[in-house]
Design an enzyme around this catalytic site. Sequence first.
Site, PDB file in Angstrom:
ATOM      1  N   LEU A 154     150.222  40.365 117.404  1.00  9.51           N
ATOM      2  CA  LEU A 154     150.298  39.046 116.788  1.00  9.51           C
ATOM      3  C   LEU A 154     151.488  38.316 117.389  1.00  9.51           C
ATOM      4  O   LEU A 154     152.474  38.945 117.788  1.00  9.51           O
ATOM      5  CB  LEU A 154     150.491  39.162 115.270  1.00  9.51           C
ATOM      6  CG  LEU A 154     149.392  39.848 114.455  1.00  9.51           C
ATOM      7  CD1 LEU A 154     149.841  39.988 113.000  1.00  9.51           C
ATOM      8  CD2 LEU A 154     148.086  39.066 114.535  1.00  9.51           C
ATOM      9  N   ASP A 155     151.408  36.991 117.435  1.00  8.44           N
ATOM     10  CA  ASP A 155     152.549  36.213 117.895  1.00  8.44           C
ATOM     11  C   ASP A 155     153.759  36.500 117.012  1.00  8.44           C
ATOM     12  O   ASP A 155     153.623  36.831 115.831  1.00  8.44           O
ATOM     13  CB  ASP A 155     152.239  34.715 117.853  1.00  8.44           C
ATOM     14  CG  ASP A 155     151.157  34.310 118.847  1.00  8.44           C
ATOM     15  OD1 ASP A 155     150.918  35.073 119.806  1.00  8.44           O
ATOM     16  OD2 ASP A 155     150.563  33.233 118.664  1.00  8.44           O
ATOM     17  N   LYS A 156     154.928  36.338 117.575  1.00  9.58           N
ATOM     18  CA  LYS A 156     156.165  36.679 116.866  1.00  9.58           C
ATOM     19  C   LYS A 156     156.274  35.990 115.509  1.00  9.58           C
ATOM     20  O   LYS A 156     156.663  36.605 114.512  1.00  9.58           O
ATOM     21  CB  LYS A 156     157.368  36.311 117.740  1.00  9.58           C
ATOM     22  CG  LYS A 156     158.710  36.712 117.154  1.00  9.58           C
ATOM     23  CD  LYS A 156     159.826  36.405 118.138  1.00  9.58           C
ATOM     24  CE  LYS A 156     161.172  36.863 117.596  1.00  9.58           C
ATOM     25  NZ  LYS A 156     162.262  36.628 118.563  1.00  9.58           N
ATOM     26  N   THR A 190     153.873  34.781 113.669  1.00  4.29           N
ATOM     27  CA  THR A 190     152.699  34.992 112.816  1.00  4.29           C
ATOM     28  C   THR A 190     152.915  36.210 111.927  1.00  4.29           C
ATOM     29  O   THR A 190     153.349  37.259 112.390  1.00  4.29           O
ATOM     30  CB  THR A 190     151.440  35.202 113.679  1.00  4.29           C
ATOM     31  OG1 THR A 190     151.231  34.057 114.500  1.00  4.29           O
ATOM     32  CG2 THR A 190     150.206  35.414 112.808  1.00  4.29           C
ATOM     33  N   ARG A 197     146.188  28.401 117.842  1.00  7.74           N
ATOM     34  CA  ARG A 197     147.191  27.338 117.957  1.00  7.74           C
ATOM     35  C   ARG A 197     146.741  26.255 118.934  1.00  7.74           C
ATOM     36  O   ARG A 197     146.876  25.054 118.668  1.00  7.74           O
ATOM     37  CB  ARG A 197     148.528  27.950 118.384  1.00  7.74           C
ATOM     38  CG  ARG A 197     149.055  28.961 117.378  1.00  7.74           C
ATOM     39  CD  ARG A 197     150.130  29.865 117.949  1.00  7.74           C
ATOM     40  NE  ARG A 197     151.360  29.135 118.217  1.00  7.74           N
ATOM     41  CZ  ARG A 197     152.451  29.709 118.721  1.00  7.74           C
ATOM     42  NH1 ARG A 197     152.452  31.014 118.994  1.00  7.74           N
ATOM     43  NH2 ARG A 197     153.536  28.997 118.938  1.00  7.74           N
TER      44      ARG A 197
END
Length: 242
Positions: free
Chosen positions: A92-94, A96, A192
């Site tokens: 997951l993105d940082k 998120t 996004r």
Amino acid sequence: MEKAYKLLSVQENISHKKAKALIDSGLVSIGGQKLMVARKELPQNTRFSVQKVEKPSVIFEDENILALFKPPFIESYDLVSFFKGWALLHRLDKETSGVILLVKENSEFHLKAKKAFKDRAVKKEYLAIVQGIIEEEREINAPILTIKTTKAFSKISKKGQEAVTIITPLKIINKKTLLKVGIKTGRTHQIRVHLKHINHPIIGDTLYNNEPSSAKRLMLHAHKIALLGYEFEAIAPKEFEI
């Protein structure tokens, strides 16, 4: 006037390196606005707010799989330092939050799970709060090209890979919409980029949303994931209760 990271290091009694890292991680704000540039010149009397980072917690564990709640501001790759003997299945993105899966590396289940991702047999559901009003479910089908340098950046491009996102409005308040988001593909920053593409960027997205926001984080949460007979859910943090 003095550089932001130097002022922060004095306020928090930490090193310049640590102060820069906090700012770069999006954890520092001034008057409710996130500070984005560590070298920004600021008045000597500037006061900073520093957001504390939660620790990951276990949702479920058995011999095959470890499901975690990942708080925002923790890199997915750092999770293995908290849970020895496990390997990331996806990321997951940082910024998120939400459910993320780890497995025993190179186990039989690991190989099956990787194949499930490759075959698009994994069901994922996210929650996102976006700018503007979205009243109907819609499918976003637009190819995404990812440029990887020191940091990844994605954009809509005919040269990109197929990317499909389905959004369903759950609640509308104050010109913001809480969405349920499903993805049929898994491109870098897909949700996004697609939401920016339809002019409803995610609130708190400092990479794809130029509008100032009082949000202390990217308002994207990995809510549910299902594969190979398993299904896990991470309850959304309180900031998603609009």
